[in-house]
Design an enzyme around this catalytic site. Sequence first.
Site, PDB file in Angstrom:
ATOM      1  N   SER A  83      15.788  25.223 -30.476  1.00 41.99           N
ATOM      2  CA  SER A  83      14.430  24.767 -31.094  1.00 41.99           C
ATOM      3  C   SER A  83      13.633  24.126 -30.279  1.00 41.99           C
ATOM      4  CB  SER A  83      14.881  23.785 -32.388  1.00 41.99           C
ATOM      5  OG  SER A  83      15.342  24.552 -33.514  1.00 41.99           O
ATOM      6  N   LYS A  86      16.094  14.643 -40.706  1.00 38.69           N
ATOM      7  CA  LYS A  86      16.630  15.499 -41.539  1.00 38.69           C
ATOM      8  C   LYS A  86      16.033  15.372 -42.925  1.00 38.69           C
ATOM      9  CE  LYS A  86      19.968  17.761 -40.520  1.00 38.69           C
ATOM     10  NZ  LYS A  86      20.169  19.053 -39.996  1.00 38.69           N
TER      11      LYS A  86
END
Length: 580
Positions: free
Chosen positions: A474, A210
């Site tokens: 994704s 992240k």
Amino acid sequence: MGALEVPPPARAVVRAAVPALWRRISTMATGGGVGATATGTATPPSASTAAVTAACAAGPSDLPSPRSRRARHPSAAATNAAGVSTTAGVPKRPPMEASAAKGEPEGGTFLEGVDANFRAASAHLRSVDPALLEHIRRCNSTTEFAFPLKRDDGSITTLTGYRAVHSHHMTPSKGGIRYAPSVSRSEVEALACLMTLKCAVVEVPYGGAKGGVAINRDDYSPAEVERITRRFTSELYRRNLIGPAVDVPAPDFGTTAGDMAHIKDTYMQLEGNSMFGAAAVTGKPVSQGGIRGRQEATGLGVYFGIREFLSDPTVATAAGLSTPWSIPTSTFAIQGLGNVGYWAAHFILNAGGRITTVGERDGTVSDPAGVDVEALKVHLNANGGSVVGFTNGDSPSLSVVPDPAAVLSADVDVLVPAALEGAITTANAKAVRANVVAEAANGPVTAGADVVLAAAGKIVLPDLVMNAGGVTVSYFEVAKNLAGLRFGRLTQRAEEAAMANLLTTLQSHGVTITDRDRRRLIIGADERAHVYSGLEDSMCAACGETVKVAAELGVSLRIAAYYTAIRRVAETYESRGLWP
């Protein structure tokens, strides 16, 4: 400026006597250099960790198993010890303290809450080496860097970017990029850990990551945001933190498909000739190698999660809902009508559900007859995100109050918090009237609030499963980019031809098939149909496994999801070994 050196005796004194000063010293120690990297050293679990583990085995609400075996169904408190990250002997962040002992019911930071859930689930993995579990828990690396931005008026400002890579048990690592003032080392580490576990729980073969930039996007022009995005990408590239085989970013809070297009273009220009360069980032526009269905993927995953969890009679019964449960007979409240909240609402409405309350940043819209979400979205876009002036088609039962938190107390069956983390805390958890809280955002329920909701008999559908739709699709997008081929291109026409032949054969044997039925049946699966089918399959499997584990272990759905994810990561390490 180098890291702040504090002699070991002084560290012990400051840490024990002046916690606030210790935190400031730790912050100073992490802030110095471009590309500072933190690794962790664990401390033994505290007494509060044992309390969390005990809570997992004796919660206040019941969840019957599919085999009619009654099982305790609590939520875990987040009050236990964490590791202390160090570089050259200087702690990178303060140790996680037992919040209950300090009188802090929220359980500390978001990262501490994630750590607490991890430890609570790990307590049930008795066959896994504790040292391996500690390795899985810790964030592999966190990179922090400063970079300049020349603004439209010619002034220069310095921004801070982050990229946390939690795990390399599988590569590449995968995780979104967010633009928000809240972006920090602690936040990206917590979200990176969640990404590792989220990928594992839906069986997506990636590690977690992240990143983000600590800005409010609204404070910058579109041209400035593009410059920020491209510079951020170049900073990742020079540190080998982006690439199809290394680390693959995606959109998150405050970023868009357009930003992902800028990331892809920047990466491709820096990398040079790369036939797989499009796979370096996901969430792109379709014209840039994106995949149809990615925009709505997280919201659609939330819809599938609600449907699958609550269709299980054991979960519905534990939540106090009638069985058999169905979406058309239920009411919903949505907190946050951004991308995830909007699409979750869209699919709930399409399935016949009734959304009676929507909360936004400056107020809450309620109508027992149902809120027209499409009209509200148009109104928000036209009025800077404000609910003021919304009429819901001049509905006489409409109520608009200038209190964004009012949505949390809506009298509905299912509350869907779809904003940022920490929306439901111990301060407002008792106001929640919904039977079920479906976590569409990351960490919308704090650790302390989790305990309050469980004590009140509420069922929390965990974020680890509920918002895994984005990373699942994704994964499909990366597969498309690596193959260089749109899903359905080789099969759609063949499927249509096969169905047409079947219908023609049936008609030749006297079966009546109308032209309307013929048009409806002769449809091959296009790319979006493939994506929806794959996402539904992934969410159904994840929800079913979570319910099964919760019943077998006698734990909450959240701890069950963590358990499943940690077990799968551990199995990956055990099967391949550790080298060197």
